[in-house]
Design a protein around this motif. Structure first.
Motif, PDB file in Angstrom:
ATOM      1  N   ASN A   1       0.833  -1.203   0.000  1.00  0.00           N
ATOM      2  CA  ASN A   1       0.000   0.000   0.000  1.00  0.00           C
ATOM      3  C   ASN A   1       0.863   1.246   0.000  1.00  0.00           C
ATOM      4  O   ASN A   1       1.966   1.292   0.553  1.00  0.00           O
ATOM      5  CB  ASN A   1      -0.921   0.017   1.207  1.00  0.00           C
ATOM      6  N   LEU A   2       0.320   2.241  -0.616  1.00  0.00           N
ATOM      7  CA  LEU A   2       1.006   3.516  -0.585  1.00  0.00           C
ATOM      8  C   LEU A   2       1.094   3.988   0.876  1.00  0.00           C
ATOM      9  O   LEU A   2       0.150   3.884   1.654  1.00  0.00           O
ATOM     10  CB  LEU A   2       0.297   4.537  -1.460  1.00  0.00           C
ATOM     11  N   GLY A   3       2.185   4.543   1.169  1.00  0.00           N
ATOM     12  CA  GLY A   3       2.406   4.992   2.556  1.00  0.00           C
ATOM     13  C   GLY A   3       3.052   3.921   3.445  1.00  0.00           C
ATOM     14  O   GLY A   3       3.318   4.147   4.634  1.00  0.00           O
TER      15      GLY A   3
ATOM     16  N   ASN B   1       1.059  -9.047  -1.370  1.00  0.00           N
ATOM     17  CA  ASN B   1       0.765  -9.463  -0.004  1.00  0.00           C
ATOM     18  C   ASN B   1       0.173  -8.221   0.644  1.00  0.00           C
ATOM     19  O   ASN B   1       0.872  -7.315   1.072  1.00  0.00           O
ATOM     20  CB  ASN B   1       2.041  -9.935   0.719  1.00  0.00           C
ATOM     21  N   ASP B   2      -1.130  -8.231   0.756  1.00  0.00           N
ATOM     22  CA  ASP B   2      -1.795  -6.964   1.050  1.00  0.00           C
ATOM     23  C   ASP B   2      -2.048  -6.705   2.528  1.00  0.00           C
ATOM     24  O   ASP B   2      -2.693  -5.737   2.879  1.00  0.00           O
ATOM     25  CB  ASP B   2      -3.111  -6.882   0.270  1.00  0.00           C
ATOM     26  N   ASN B   3      -1.517  -7.539   3.451  1.00  0.00           N
ATOM     27  CA  ASN B   3      -1.695  -7.303   4.887  1.00  0.00           C
ATOM     28  C   ASN B   3      -0.323  -7.418   5.583  1.00  0.00           C
ATOM     29  O   ASN B   3       0.378  -8.430   5.483  1.00  0.00           O
ATOM     30  CB  ASN B   3      -2.654  -8.301   5.507  1.00  0.00           C
ATOM     31  N   ALA B   4       0.005  -6.355   6.311  1.00  0.00           N
ATOM     32  CA  ALA B   4       1.275  -6.337   7.041  1.00  0.00           C
ATOM     33  C   ALA B   4       1.069  -6.818   8.486  1.00  0.00           C
ATOM     34  O   ALA B   4      -0.039  -6.703   9.036  1.00  0.00           O
ATOM     35  CB  ALA B   4       1.842  -4.928   7.044  1.00  0.00           C
TER      36      ALA B   4
ATOM     37  N   SER C   1       1.780 -18.608   3.691  1.00  0.00           N
ATOM     38  CA  SER C   1       3.130 -18.080   3.902  1.00  0.00           C
ATOM     39  C   SER C   1       3.134 -16.579   4.099  1.00  0.00           C
ATOM     40  O   SER C   1       4.016 -16.028   4.732  1.00  0.00           O
ATOM     41  CB  SER C   1       4.033 -18.450   2.713  1.00  0.00           C
ATOM     42  N   ASN C   2       2.128 -15.890   3.553  1.00  0.00           N
ATOM     43  CA  ASN C   2       2.068 -14.445   3.752  1.00  0.00           C
ATOM     44  C   ASN C   2       1.698 -14.073   5.185  1.00  0.00           C
ATOM     45  O   ASN C   2       1.855 -12.924   5.578  1.00  0.00           O
ATOM     46  CB  ASN C   2       1.065 -13.837   2.770  1.00  0.00           C
TER      47      ASN C   2
END
Length: 771
Positions: A109-111, A198-201, A235-236
């Protein structure tokens, strides 16, 4: 700064005179730290002694300084000096690695923020790390942050979506720049691998974690557990933990389990070096998305450091006459622990005459508590114990060896209060009589004893005429030979004087007793032989056995057994008639006197002392055995007159022969006249009846009262030169019972007295001999 460079004028800053620095023996005391500065007492300035590395000395601490004390003595002064060390830009910023590897999903994501490794700059202030610069690119911008401890770190913020298909890899450079002059910088390469979406940190459940660890904790001790979650699956959603943005020294002490997130001890924790740790923990999923959280760890102190004792000043030896409260040493006591663990108290072990006082922070003064006595204790081992207030308490001890110097406070003391000795008379001059010994508990010159004779008189003469004393050994010698009959003892005083300043002394009385030697023969007091007189003892023929005839009186000027006298009969006309008492010298008859016994009896008595060897004297006693005076006179006068006549005739014959050549005719006339004159005189004496006058010496007494005569008669004879008739007067009873015939009692017999003594004749009544 180079060695010897000027730091400052300490004498001016402290308001001290340069002379005071020299007289007070000013010196720098640093304790256990390195001494970076040197004091020039002749100028009162401080100069650099060795190269100062601010980064090694203080690390990140600002301002950086080091401290020490300047001590002056007489009187004691303590000045605390702090020198601030200014930083120079001698270190560039440095990254721990030369490359930073990042894996970023293209779906980031941006930011999104990506924390970069920070650089370390050993310099501080303007010379320290000031700024980060990221090389120009389209996807990321750089944002800088400051940690609570003042360190700076940078984050890359995604400002443009990544496209793996367009650029699967990106290469950037991160430059760290300090603010020094000239400016220094460090660079690290950033390599970015673009991953699939991978859209979740990961997300930490706490932004700050706090924990506590005790110093000296064992390796592997758990401190705190961090936890992060990821909404992705597979794995993410698999998260690993790591420590980031941490100083190199912390990385050696702490470690985190990548799977569980448990932060534990991996090296020695020392409260005295690090009281608190602040670090960041990163949580990263397999897609490259991350999150970070802060961890603050407090270190708890334990009492693991014993106090340390540093000697600032110590004086040895100290004089024994030092007053109580005299300073003998200054010590500095430190404890690196904190709180009660760092509170220190000092004491002196054993029962020593010293005490310790605290006047300044961490400084203690060792002083005397009582007056010292070197003779009781010449040295001391003073043990100072420093103990902290920890549980259990730790202590350190240090022993100081103190010597006590001597002062002359003890007079010599003789081993005896009175010395006495014996010496035999007639000694050899210079003979050793005795030795006096004195001891002085002082030492060296104060204990060096000299012996001196006190100025006194012995028999009217100085004592030095009789005895002498060796000044060093105390041996007393006889200066002259002594005579017991003149002096029987010597009493004098010997002084023992030490070599101190002023000297101390003591006296002792010495008594030397002279022992008698048998060097004098007996002296006969009675019977007394007077010139020209013949003494005879009268014994009546009717005397019984044991009749006391006379008593021989003798004395011996020696003493003791040397003066014990014994008497014995040596010769006698008739040994069967008389005997002599061996102890009292009394002459007594041992049988009845008969008519057959001769009128004239001659006894030779020997008087002997008891000395070794013995000495003796002989006396001749004439005894007249008769009942009447005429019988006695006829017997003794013939003998006397004939002898005197012959002596005088010889004299005149010699005189006549001497002058015969001068006047022969005159000499013939004189000789004839003299012969006629001598003939007439001899006839007068022959037909006269001269009495024998008894005489006793004043000291003689008849103790038994058995004398020959119960009544004593005195006779006075008067004669003229031309008449043969005599007038005799009888006196009354007297106290004498001795008969004396004196031919010289008349004027007509004056020239009959010869120059020769009657002792020269073989029948002399007194003879003295030595055995």
């Amino acid at each position: 700064m180079k060695k010897g460079s000027l730091i400052g004028n300490v004498a001016q800053d402290l308001g001290l005179d340069v002379k005071r620095l020299r007289s007070g023996r000013a010196r720098i005391v640093t304790g256990e730290n390195n001494q970076y500065a040197e004091l020039k007492t002749d100028k009162g300035i401080l100069v650099v002694k060795e190269k100062i590395d601010r980064e090694q000395l203080c690390g990140d601490v600002t301002p950086c300084s080091f401290s020490f004390e300047i001590i002056l003595e007489n009187p004691m002064e303590l000045h605390h000096i702090t020198i601030e060390v200014l930083d120079v830009n001698d270190h560039p910023p440095v990254f721990k690695t030369s490359d930073i590897m990042l894996e970023i999903s293209e779906s980031a994501n941006l930011g999104a923020r990506f924390v970069l490794d920070n650089a370390e700059d050993a310099d501080v202030g303007e010379n320290g790390l000031q700024n980060y610069v990221l090389t120009s690119n389209d996807n990321f911008v750089l944002k800088q942050h400051v940690n609570p401890d003042g360190s700076k770190y940078a984050e890359m913020v995604l400002q443009k979506q990544l496209d793996r298909e367009e650029a699967p890899n990106l290469s950037l450079k991160l430059i760290a720049v300090d603010g020094g002059n000239p400016q220094r910088s460090g660079t690290v390469n950033i390599k970015i691998l673009v991953l699939d979406a991978n859209d979740n940190a990961p997300v930490f459940n706490q932004s700050v974690y706090k924990g506590t660890v005790i110093e000296n904790a064992t390796k592997g001790t758990n401190i705190v557990t961090v936890n992060a979650t990821d909404a992705d699956s597979g794995s993410n959603g698999y998260i690993t933990y790591s420590i980031s943005n941490v100083k190199s020294n912390i990385a050696d002490l702490l470690s985190i389990d990548q799977i569980s997130g448990v932060l534990s001890v991996s090296g020695p924790i020392d409260f005295e070096k690090d009281k608190k740790f602040e670090l960041r923990i990163d949580a990263k999923d397999q897609g490259g998305l991350t999150d970070s959280s802060k961890v603050i760890i407090e270190v708890s102190d334990v009492n693991d450091n014993a106090p340390s004792i540093s000697v600032m000043s110590f004086t040895s030896p100290v004089s024994e006459d030092s007053p109580p409260g005299t300073t003998i040493g200054i010590i500095n006591v430190k404890d690196l622990d904190s709180g009660d663990n760092g509170q220190v108290s000092c004491r002196i072990e054993q029962n020593a005459p010293f005490k310790i006082k605290s006047n300044l922070r961490n400084y203690y003064t060792l002083v005397t508590d009582t007056v010292l006595d070197r003779e009781s204790a010449s040295e001391y081992n003073i043990t100072v114990v420093a103990t902290d207030a920890g549980i259990p308490p730790l202590s350190t001890q240090r022993t100081f060896h103190l010597k006590v110097s001597d002062v002359n406070d003890n007079a010599p003391v003789f081993s005896q209060s009175l010395y006495s000795a014996f010496i035999i008379e007639n000694n050899s001059p210079g003979i050793s009589v005795l030795t006096v010994v004195a001891k002085d508990p002082d030492e060296n010159q104060n204990a060096r004893i000299s012996y001196i004779l006190e100025d006194t008189k012995i028999g009217g003469s100085p004592v030095s005429h009789s005895v002498s004393v060796n000044a060093e050994s105390g041996v007393i010698h006889a200066v002259r030979s002594f005579d017991y009959e003149q002096i029987k003892e010597l009493t004098f005083v010997v002084k023992a004087q030490d070599g101190g300043s002023p000297p101390l002394s003591s006296n002792v009385t010495v008594k030397i007793l002279i022992q008698d030697q048998n060097d004098n023969p007996p002296q006969v007091l009675y019977p007394v032989q007077t010139g020209g007189s013949l003494v005879a003892e009268l014994v009546p023929r009717s005397a019984d056995v044991g009749y006391l005839v006379t008593k021989v009186v003798a004395v011996d000027v020696d003493s003791g057994q040397n003066a014990w006298l014994s008497y014995k009969l040596q010769k006698a006309t008739d040994r069967a008639l008389f005997e002599v008492g061996s102890q009292n010298g009394e002459i007594r008859t041992i049988r009845q006197v008969t008519d057959k016994d001769a009128v004239k009896q001659r006894l030779s008595v020997i008087v002997e002392d008891n000395g070794q060897p013995s000495r003796s004297a002989t006396v001749v006693v004439n005894v007249a055995v008769a009942d009447s005076f005429p019988e006695v006179l006829s017997e003794f006068t013939d003998f006397t007159h004939d002898k005197e006549y012959n002596d005088n005739l010889t004299f005149y014959l010699v005189l006549a022969l001497a002058v015969v050549s001068f006047l022969f005719i005159t000499c013939v006339v004189v000789i004839i006249s003299v012969k006629i004159y001598r003939w007439r005189q001899s006839r007068v004496l022959y037909h006269s009846n001269l009495p024998v006058i008894p005489y006793y010496p004043p000291r003689y007494s008849d103790t038994l009262g058995t004398g020959t005569l119960q009544h004593v008669y005195n006779y006075e004879v008067c004669r003229t030169t031309d008449s043969r008739k005599s007038d005799c007067k009888f006196g009354g009873a007297g106290s004498q019972n001795v008969l004396i015939m004196d031919p010289s009692s008349t004027g007509t017999m004056q020239r009959i007295q010869s120059e020769k003594s009657i002792l020269d004749e073989p029948d002399s009544p007194l003879e003295v001999s030595s055995v």
